[in-house]
Design an enzyme around this catalytic site. Structure first.
Site, PDB file in Angstrom:
ATOM      1  N   LYS A  64      15.904 -27.116 -58.521  1.00 32.65           N
ATOM      2  CA  LYS A  64      16.044 -25.806 -58.422  1.00 32.65           C
ATOM      3  C   LYS A  64      15.250 -25.360 -57.263  1.00 32.65           C
ATOM      4  CE  LYS A  64      14.920 -21.848 -58.737  1.00 32.65           C
ATOM      5  NZ  LYS A  64      14.628 -21.056 -57.344  1.00 32.65           N
ATOM      6  N   GLU A  99       1.623 -28.368 -58.597  1.00 32.38           N
ATOM      7  CA  GLU A  99       1.081 -27.975 -57.301  1.00 32.38           C
ATOM      8  C   GLU A  99       0.994 -26.715 -56.759  1.00 32.38           C
ATOM      9  OE1 GLU A  99       0.022 -27.519 -54.003  1.00 32.38           O
ATOM     10  OE2 GLU A  99       1.938 -28.792 -53.193  1.00 32.38           O
ATOM     11  N   CYS A 121       0.435 -24.898 -48.609  1.00 23.35           N
ATOM     12  CA  CYS A 121      -0.404 -25.335 -49.696  1.00 23.35           C
ATOM     13  C   CYS A 121      -1.767 -25.755 -49.290  1.00 23.35           C
ATOM     14  CB  CYS A 121       0.229 -25.921 -51.055  1.00 23.35           C
ATOM     15  SG  CYS A 121       1.214 -27.629 -50.383  1.00 23.35           S
TER      16      CYS A 121
HETATM   17  P1  NAD Z   1       6.952 -18.922 -56.719  1.00 24.59           P
HETATM   18  O1  NAD Z   1       5.607 -19.464 -57.464  1.00 24.59           O
HETATM   19  O2  NAD Z   1       7.304 -17.661 -57.534  1.00 24.59           O
HETATM   20  O3  NAD Z   1       8.125 -19.617 -56.188  1.00 24.59           O
HETATM   21  C1  NAD Z   1       8.224 -21.170 -56.112  1.00 24.59           C
HETATM   22  C2  NAD Z   1       9.540 -21.712 -56.862  1.00 24.59           C
HETATM   23  O4  NAD Z   1       9.272 -21.265 -58.366  1.00 24.59           O
HETATM   24  C3  NAD Z   1      10.882 -21.229 -56.366  1.00 24.59           C
HETATM   25  O5  NAD Z   1      12.090 -22.010 -56.583  1.00 24.59           O
HETATM   26  C4  NAD Z   1      11.060 -20.014 -57.456  1.00 24.59           C
HETATM   27  O6  NAD Z   1      12.641 -19.483 -57.290  1.00 24.59           O
HETATM   28  C5  NAD Z   1      10.691 -20.634 -58.443  1.00 24.59           C
HETATM   29  N1  NAD Z   1      10.207 -19.553 -59.807  1.00 24.59           N
HETATM   30  C6  NAD Z   1       9.840 -18.281 -59.514  1.00 24.59           C
HETATM   31  N2  NAD Z   1       9.850 -17.822 -60.912  1.00 24.59           N
HETATM   32  C7  NAD Z   1      10.033 -18.731 -61.630  1.00 24.59           C
HETATM   33  C8  NAD Z   1      10.095 -18.568 -63.063  1.00 24.59           C
HETATM   34  N3  NAD Z   1       9.661 -17.557 -63.741  1.00 24.59           N
HETATM   35  N4  NAD Z   1      10.530 -19.848 -63.860  1.00 24.59           N
HETATM   36  C9  NAD Z   1      10.864 -20.929 -63.086  1.00 24.59           C
HETATM   37  N5  NAD Z   1      10.765 -20.989 -61.594  1.00 24.59           N
HETATM   38  C10 NAD Z   1      10.408 -19.718 -61.050  1.00 24.59           C
HETATM   39  O7  NAD Z   1       6.284 -18.396 -55.135  1.00 24.59           O
HETATM   40  P2  NAD Z   1       6.876 -17.091 -54.173  1.00 24.59           P
HETATM   41  O8  NAD Z   1       7.179 -16.044 -55.139  1.00 24.59           O
HETATM   42  O9  NAD Z   1       7.751 -17.667 -53.469  1.00 24.59           O
HETATM   43  O10 NAD Z   1       5.566 -16.966 -53.351  1.00 24.59           O
HETATM   44  C11 NAD Z   1       4.498 -16.074 -53.851  1.00 24.59           C
HETATM   45  C12 NAD Z   1       3.083 -16.996 -53.500  1.00 24.59           C
HETATM   46  O11 NAD Z   1       2.935 -18.257 -54.027  1.00 24.59           O
HETATM   47  C13 NAD Z   1       2.810 -17.130 -51.969  1.00 24.59           C
HETATM   48  O12 NAD Z   1       2.583 -16.077 -51.376  1.00 24.59           O
HETATM   49  C14 NAD Z   1       1.978 -18.431 -51.866  1.00 24.59           C
HETATM   50  O13 NAD Z   1       0.758 -17.820 -52.249  1.00 24.59           O
HETATM   51  C15 NAD Z   1       2.340 -19.053 -53.150  1.00 24.59           C
HETATM   52  N6  NAD Z   1       3.167 -20.278 -52.776  1.00 24.59           N
HETATM   53  C16 NAD Z   1       2.734 -21.299 -52.820  1.00 24.59           C
HETATM   54  C17 NAD Z   1       3.340 -22.430 -52.481  1.00 24.59           C
HETATM   55  C18 NAD Z   1       2.691 -24.084 -52.574  1.00 24.59           C
HETATM   56  O14 NAD Z   1       3.225 -24.936 -51.818  1.00 24.59           O
HETATM   57  N7  NAD Z   1       1.673 -24.074 -53.335  1.00 24.59           N
HETATM   58  C19 NAD Z   1       4.721 -22.461 -52.262  1.00 24.59           C
HETATM   59  C20 NAD Z   1       5.181 -21.273 -52.220  1.00 24.59           C
HETATM   60  C21 NAD Z   1       4.537 -20.167 -52.590  1.00 24.59           C
END
Ligand code: NAD
Length: 479
Positions: free
Chosen positions: A173, A248, A282
Site C-alpha cells: 500500500k 521505520e 527519515c
Molecule cells: P503517515 O505515517 O501517516 O503515512 C505513511 C504511510 O502510512 C502512507 O502510505 C499512508 O497512507 C499510510 N497510513 C496512514 N494512516 C494509516 C493508517 N491509519 N493505517 C495504515 N496505514 C496508514 O505519514 P504522513 O501523514 O504522510 O506524514 C506525516 C509525517 O510523518 C511527516 O510530516 C513526517 O514527519 C513523517 N513521515 C516520516 C517518514 C519516514 O520515512 N520516516 C515518511 C513519511 C512521513
C-alpha cells in the site's frame, strides 16, 4: 496521463467502489491524473491473490529461481531508469538528479537481493548425544508493506526486494501522495516473470486501504515506514492478529562537529543531509551540534552555503524541489512560525526561484541558530529543509544533546580523534553511525533502522532477510 489502477494478481484493476483520488504535481500544485481509491474489498482481493501465489507457483519457486527473477527485474528497472526517474520527479517534486539516484538505488536493491536469495540458510546446533538439530529460515507467507511518499521507489524496493527474495508474496500500500513509480515497477515485475500475485499493489488512503491491510487476518508480517503516530496505529491493528511488525519511523538525527574536524569535507555533507529531498528524509541530518570554539566560524560558512541554495520545480533540477503537499508545507510553516515566535535566530535561508509556479509547495531551506535543546525545533521531526544548530562545550554535552530526543535513527560524527570517534559511536543511541561522512540512509548493503521512537527491526542489507523470515527448529532423535 492515464488513470492509475491497482495492480492485483498480475493485472490492472479499478477500485471495487470505482472511486479515485486526484494526483497533484507538487511543483505546480495542479492535479494531473488520478489513482484508485482502494477499500477493504480491494485489500481482500490482493491478499487472496498473494496467498494463491504463495501456495502456488511463487511458493514453489526455488531460491535460485527467485534470485533469477529478481535479477531480471533489476535489469528491467535499469533499462527504464530515465522513465522511472521522470515519473518519480513529477510525482514527488524532487529534483531530477535525485530521482535518477533513487531509480539507480531501486535497481541495486533488486540486484542485491537477487544475489542474496539463495544464500539465506539455517544452522546445525549442538544438542544432546543422539540428536541432530538444525534450523530452517522460512518465509512468513504473505507480507504487507506500507510505504510513504518521500522515497516511494527506494522504500518499496528495499522492502519488497528482501521480502520476495526470502520467498514471501507481497501486498503493498504505497502513499496516496506519491505512488506512480511503485505501480510501474509492479508492472515491470510481471514482465520480468514474477508469477501473478507474488507482488500486488493497492493504492488509496492510509485510514482506508492502509488500515485494512494492517488489520487483515490473512497477513503474516507488516513492514511500515512513516510517522511514529501511524506506526503506533499499525502496530495496534497488527497486534489483533499477533502479526509481527517492522517499523521505520524517522528521526531527529544529529551531526556532531568537533573543533578538530575537517570542515572542508564536512560542510557540503552537512548541507546536503538536510536539503536532499527538501528535508523529507527519515535520516535527514536535521540537527548540527557544533563545538563552541568553532560555532561562529562554522555557522558563517553554513550560512553562506544556505544562502546560495536554489529551490524550484523538479524539472529545473536545482538544489531543492517543492515539499510533497500543501499539508506538508503547512507543517513546516508551523515549525518556522514557532521559531519566529520564540525568537530563534534565522542564520540564513535559500531562495525559491522567480520562475517557480505560484501554486507549488515551495519552502526555502532555512538555517536556525542557538536553538534551545528543549524547543520542539531541536526535538521533533520537521520533515522539511530546516537545520537546527546548537553549540556544545565538550564531548559529554555533545552526547547528551545527541541522545536527548525520543528518536535514534542515524548519527554523524566529525572529528579526527580516533578514540573519540569510537567512544561516541559506542555511546550514541542510533541505528547507524557515520564517522567523517553521512550516508543519509544510503547504502543498499547497510542494515538500517532505529531505536527508541525511530522504530525497530532492520531494513536493507542481508539483515532485512532475517526480518522477512521465521526460524524453524527441527530436532531429530536418531540414537
Ligand atoms: P503517515 O505515517 O501517516 O503515512 C505513511 C504511510 O502510512 C502512507 O502510505 C499512508 O497512507 C499510510 N497510513 C496512514 N494512516 C494509516 C493508517 N491509519 N493505517 C495504515 N496505514 C496508514 O505519514 P504522513 O501523514 O504522510 O506524514 C506525516 C509525517 O510523518 C511527516 O510530516 C513526517 O514527519 C513523517 N513521515 C516520516 C517518514 C519516514 O520515512 N520516516 C515518511 C513519511 C512521513
Amino acid at each position: 496521463m492515464e488513470e492509475a489502477k491497482h495492480f492485483i494478481g498480475g493485472e490492472w484493476a479499478a477500485s471495487s467502489g470505482g472511486e479515485t483520488i486526484p494526483v497533484v504535481d507538487p511543483s505546480d500544485g495542479q492535479p494531473f491524473t488520478t489513482l484508485a481509491r482502494g477499500a477493504a474489498a480491494d485489500i481482500d482481493t490482493a491478499v487472496e491473490s498473494a496467498r494463491r501465489a504463495y501456495d502456488g507457483a511463487w511458493g514453489a519457486a526455488s531460491a535460485a529461481e527467485r534470485g533469477r527473477l529478481l535479477y531480471r527485474l533489476s535489469m528491467l528497472v535499469a533499462a527504464c531508469h530515465e522513465e522511472l526517474a521522470q515519473i518519480e520527479a513529477r510525482d514527488t517534486g524532487k529534483p531530477l538528479k535525485q530521482a535518477r539516484g533513487d531509480a539507480a538505488a531501486l535497481a541495486r536493491y533488486f540486484e542485491f537481493y537477487a544475489g542474496a536469495a539463495d544464500k539465506l540458510h539455517g544452522e546445525t546446533l549442538p544438542y544432546q548425544n543422539g540428536y541432530t538439530v538444525f534450523t530452517i529460515r522460512e518465509p512468513h507467507g504473505v507480507t504487507g508493506h506500507i510505504v510513504p511518499w518521500n522515497y516511494p521507489m527506494q522504500i518499496f524496493g528495499r522492502s519488497v526486494g528482501a521480502a520476495l527474495a526470502a520467498g514471501n508474496a507481497c501486498v503493498v500500500k504505497p502513499a496516496e501522495d506519491a505512488c506512480l513509480s511503485v505501480l510501474r515497477v509492479a508492472e515491470l515485475a510481471a514482465e520480468a516473470g514474477l508469477p501473478a500475485g507474488a507482488l500486488n499493489v493497492v493504492t488509496g488512503y492510509g485510514h482506508e486501504a492502509g488500515a485494512a491491510l494492517a488489520r487483515h487476518p490473512g497477513i503474516d508480517h507488516i513492514s511500515f515506514t512513516g510517522s511514529p503516530e501511524t506506526g503506533k496505529l499499525v502496530t495496534q491493528m497488527a497486534a489483533e492478529n499477533h502479526v509481527p511488525v517492522t517499523l521505520e519511523l524517522g528521526g531527529k538525527s544529529p551531526q556532531i562537529v568537533f573543533a578538530d574536524a575537517d570542515l572542508e569535507a564536512a560542510l557540503p555533507t552537512l548541507v546536503n543531509a538536510i536539503v536532499q529531498n527538501a528535508g523529507q528524509t527519515c535520516s535527514a541530518g536535521s540537527r548540527v551540534l557544533i563545538e563552541r570554539s568553532i560555532y561562529e566560524p562554522l555557522l558563517d560558512r553554513l550560512a553562506t552555503a544556505f544562502s546560495e541554495l536554489r529551490v524550484g520545480p523538479a524539472h529545473a533540477d536545482l538544489d531543492c524541489g517543492p515539499l510533497i503537499s500543501a499539508k506538508q508545507q503547512r507543517r513546516v510553516w508551523d515549525f518556522l512560525s514557532d521559531a519566529q515566535h520564540d525568537s530563534i535566530p534565522m542564520a540564513a535561508h535559500g531562495e525559491v526561484i522567480a520562475e517557480a509556479p505560484e501554486d507549488g509547495f515551495y519552502q526555502a531551506p532555512t538555517l536556525l541558530r542557538d536553538v534551545p535543546p528543549t524547543h520542539r525545533l531541536a526535538r521533533e521531526e520537521v520533515f522539511g529543509p530546516v537545520l537546527a544548530a546548537l553549540p556544545f562545550a565538550d564531548e559529554g554535552e555533545a552526547l547528551a544533546l545527541a541522545n536527548g530526543t525520543q528518536y535514534g535513527l542515524v548519527a554523524g560524527i566529525w572529528t579526527r580523534d580516533g578514540a573519540r570517534q569510537l567512544r561516541i559511536a559506542r555511546r550514541v543511541r542510533s541505528g547507524q553511525v557515520f564517522i567523517n561522512n553521512y550516508g543519509a540512509g544510503g547504502g543498499v548493503e547497510l542494515p538500517f533502522g532505529g531505536v527508541k521512537h525511530s522504530g525497530h527491526g532492520r531494513e536493507k542489507g542481508f539483515e532485512a532477510l532475517y526480518g522477512f523470515t521465521v526460524l524453524k527448529t527441527v530436532a531429530i532423535k536418531h540414537g
